[in-house]
Enzyme design. Sequence first.
Site, PDB file in Angstrom:
ATOM      1  N   SER A 120      45.548  47.939  40.412  1.00  0.00           N
ATOM      2  CA  SER A 120      45.817  46.433  40.564  1.00  0.00           C
ATOM      3  C   SER A 120      46.875  46.203  39.817  1.00  0.00           C
ATOM      4  CB  SER A 120      44.482  45.913  39.639  1.00  0.00           C
ATOM      5  OG  SER A 120      44.766  44.529  39.115  1.00  0.00           O
TER       6      SER A 120
ATOM      7  N   ASP B   5      35.585  47.172  40.665  1.00  0.00           N
ATOM      8  CA  ASP B   5      36.780  46.792  40.115  1.00  0.00           C
ATOM      9  C   ASP B   5      36.290  46.230  38.598  1.00  0.00           C
ATOM     10  OD1 ASP B   5      38.852  45.301  39.493  1.00  0.00           O
ATOM     11  OD2 ASP B   5      38.719  43.896  40.935  1.00  0.00           O
ATOM     12  N   GLY B   6      36.988  46.763  37.698  1.00  0.00           N
ATOM     13  CA  GLY B   6      36.964  46.436  36.543  1.00  0.00           C
ATOM     14  C   GLY B   6      36.449  47.631  35.416  1.00  0.00           C
TER      15      GLY B   6
ATOM     16  N   HIS C  83      45.927  46.576  45.110  1.00  0.00           N
ATOM     17  CA  HIS C  83      45.037  45.610  44.840  1.00  0.00           C
ATOM     18  C   HIS C  83      45.444  44.359  44.333  1.00  0.00           C
ATOM     19  CE1 HIS C  83      40.897  44.175  44.032  1.00  0.00           C
ATOM     20  NE2 HIS C  83      41.301  43.737  42.983  1.00  0.00           N
TER      21      HIS C  83
ATOM     22  N   MET D   5      39.866  35.313  43.917  1.00  0.00           N
ATOM     23  CA  MET D   5      38.718  34.846  42.871  1.00  0.00           C
ATOM     24  C   MET D   5      39.280  33.317  42.801  1.00  0.00           C
ATOM     25  SD  MET D   5      39.210  38.016  40.146  1.00  0.00           S
ATOM     26  CE  MET D   5      40.759  38.631  41.117  1.00  0.00           C
TER      27      MET D   5
ATOM     28  N   MET E 160      31.814  44.052  41.158  1.00  0.00           N
ATOM     29  CA  MET E 160      32.640  43.785  39.893  1.00  0.00           C
ATOM     30  C   MET E 160      31.826  44.295  38.862  1.00  0.00           C
ATOM     31  SD  MET E 160      35.491  42.042  40.481  1.00  0.00           S
ATOM     32  CE  MET E 160      35.857  42.029  38.899  1.00  0.00           C
TER      33      MET E 160
ATOM     34  N   ASP F 213      45.201  40.793  43.027  1.00  0.00           N
ATOM     35  CA  ASP F 213      44.263  39.781  42.256  1.00  0.00           C
ATOM     36  C   ASP F 213      44.810  38.464  42.375  1.00  0.00           C
ATOM     37  OD1 ASP F 213      42.025  41.613  41.388  1.00  0.00           O
ATOM     38  OD2 ASP F 213      43.491  42.431  40.020  1.00  0.00           O
TER      39      ASP F 213
ATOM     40  N   GLY G 124      38.446  37.825  35.748  1.00  0.00           N
ATOM     41  CA  GLY G 124      39.489  36.878  35.192  1.00  0.00           C
ATOM     42  C   GLY G 124      40.506  37.578  34.324  1.00  0.00           C
ATOM     43  N   PHE G 125      40.218  38.765  33.733  1.00  0.00           N
ATOM     44  CA  PHE G 125      41.338  39.641  33.072  1.00  0.00           C
ATOM     45  C   PHE G 125      41.218  41.017  33.177  1.00  0.00           C
ATOM     46  CE2 PHE G 125      39.974  35.866  31.095  1.00  0.00           C
ATOM     47  CZ  PHE G 125      40.991  35.018  30.857  1.00  0.00           C
TER      48      PHE G 125
ATOM     49  N   HIS H  67      42.166  40.125  46.493  1.00  0.00           N
ATOM     50  CA  HIS H  67      40.938  39.896  45.969  1.00  0.00           C
ATOM     51  C   HIS H  67      40.974  38.627  45.534  1.00  0.00           C
ATOM     52  CE1 HIS H  67      38.231  40.684  42.215  1.00  0.00           C
ATOM     53  NE2 HIS H  67      37.622  39.778  42.996  1.00  0.00           N
TER      54      HIS H  67
ATOM     55  N   MET I 275      44.043  34.510  41.219  1.00  0.00           N
ATOM     56  CA  MET I 275      43.011  33.671  40.408  1.00  0.00           C
ATOM     57  C   MET I 275      43.490  32.318  40.270  1.00  0.00           C
ATOM     58  SD  MET I 275      42.460  36.439  37.043  1.00  0.00           S
ATOM     59  CE  MET I 275      42.167  37.955  37.355  1.00  0.00           C
TER      60      MET I 275
HETATM   61  C1  DX5 Z   1      39.566  41.227  37.098  1.00  0.00           C
HETATM   62  C2  DX5 Z   1      40.278  41.783  38.078  1.00  0.00           C
HETATM   63  C3  DX5 Z   1      40.857  43.524  38.153  1.00  0.00           C
HETATM   64  C4  DX5 Z   1      41.450  43.764  37.047  1.00  0.00           C
HETATM   65  C5  DX5 Z   1      41.394  45.406  36.767  1.00  0.00           C
HETATM   66  O1  DX5 Z   1      39.217  39.923  37.145  1.00  0.00           O
HETATM   67  O2  DX5 Z   1      39.858  41.424  39.402  1.00  0.00           O
HETATM   68  O3  DX5 Z   1      41.160  43.741  39.576  1.00  0.00           O
HETATM   69  O4  DX5 Z   1      42.652  43.893  37.222  1.00  0.00           O
HETATM   70  O5  DX5 Z   1      41.718  45.570  35.726  1.00  0.00           O
HETATM   71  P1  DX5 Z   1      41.306  46.783  34.707  1.00  0.00           P
HETATM   72  O6  DX5 Z   1      41.395  48.010  35.726  1.00  0.00           O
HETATM   73  O7  DX5 Z   1      42.245  46.706  33.664  1.00  0.00           O
HETATM   74  O8  DX5 Z   1      39.797  46.553  34.256  1.00  0.00           O
HETATM   75 ZN    ZN Z   2      40.319  42.607  41.342  1.00  0.00          ZN
END
Ligand code: DX5
Ligand code: ZN
Length: 238
Positions: free
Chosen positions: A21, A188-189, A46, A81, A150, A48, A155-156, A79, A50
Amino acid sequence: MLEFPQSFATREALLIELAPSILSADFARLAEQVGAAVQGGATVVHFDVMDGHFVPNITIGPPVLQSLRKAVKVPIDCHLMIENPDAYIPAFAEAGANWISVHQETCVHLNRTLHLIKSHGCLAGVVINPATPVETLSEVLDVVDYVLVMSVNPGFGGQKFIPSTLEKVRTLVGLRNANGTNFRIEIDGGMTLDTIGEAVRAGVEIVVAGNAVFGKGDPASNVQGLLKAAQSATLVRV
Ligand code: DX5
Ligand code: ZN
């Protein structure tokens, strides 16, 4: 023109895939860092997205994707979001996305949205938050190419893995066996050297990792380490 498979028909033949990611990458050195991760064995990137509404953070959009598309050859897994993903799917497909996933929680007409993704030549994925039951997907499991579970609240990057989400991975494996469907399962996460093994043993086939790849050290050797841990877990999968 790059060629990518438009279905996962050969799912059984594929090994575990690692999808770094870029959320945790240094955006000023994005191509270099992603290139290193691919050198290390990453086979998907990946991406992300947001919007500051569906999740409490804002990231990147089609212009960054378009630049990254020119810099990497592997498929890009987008992805989304974001609220109202239908309005943005064409732009992400145009910018070079190969896989696009949308959250079940944001789609009133989920079937329509998944078909919209496919109509743009992309693989279609659906994502569920930790608090969303697998059962909400029962009517689209024959439509999707992949389900993204998830394992943190989105979000982070760098959050702690929520172990109870693995029960949903096991449920999805069971449903796939029972229904004869052919979607792949992504997580993911919070994936690290400590958590990747149990995710793979539960049935995950595509692992997203941000902080564990780009947080510290060399992305190439971080990917190698994660893939090694994932592959050893497959040896003991039942
Ligand atoms: C979270 C994202 C993830 C995130 C994963 O909202 O969708 O893709 O970047 O990061 P790590 O692997 O650090 O949890
Ligand atoms: Zn993601």
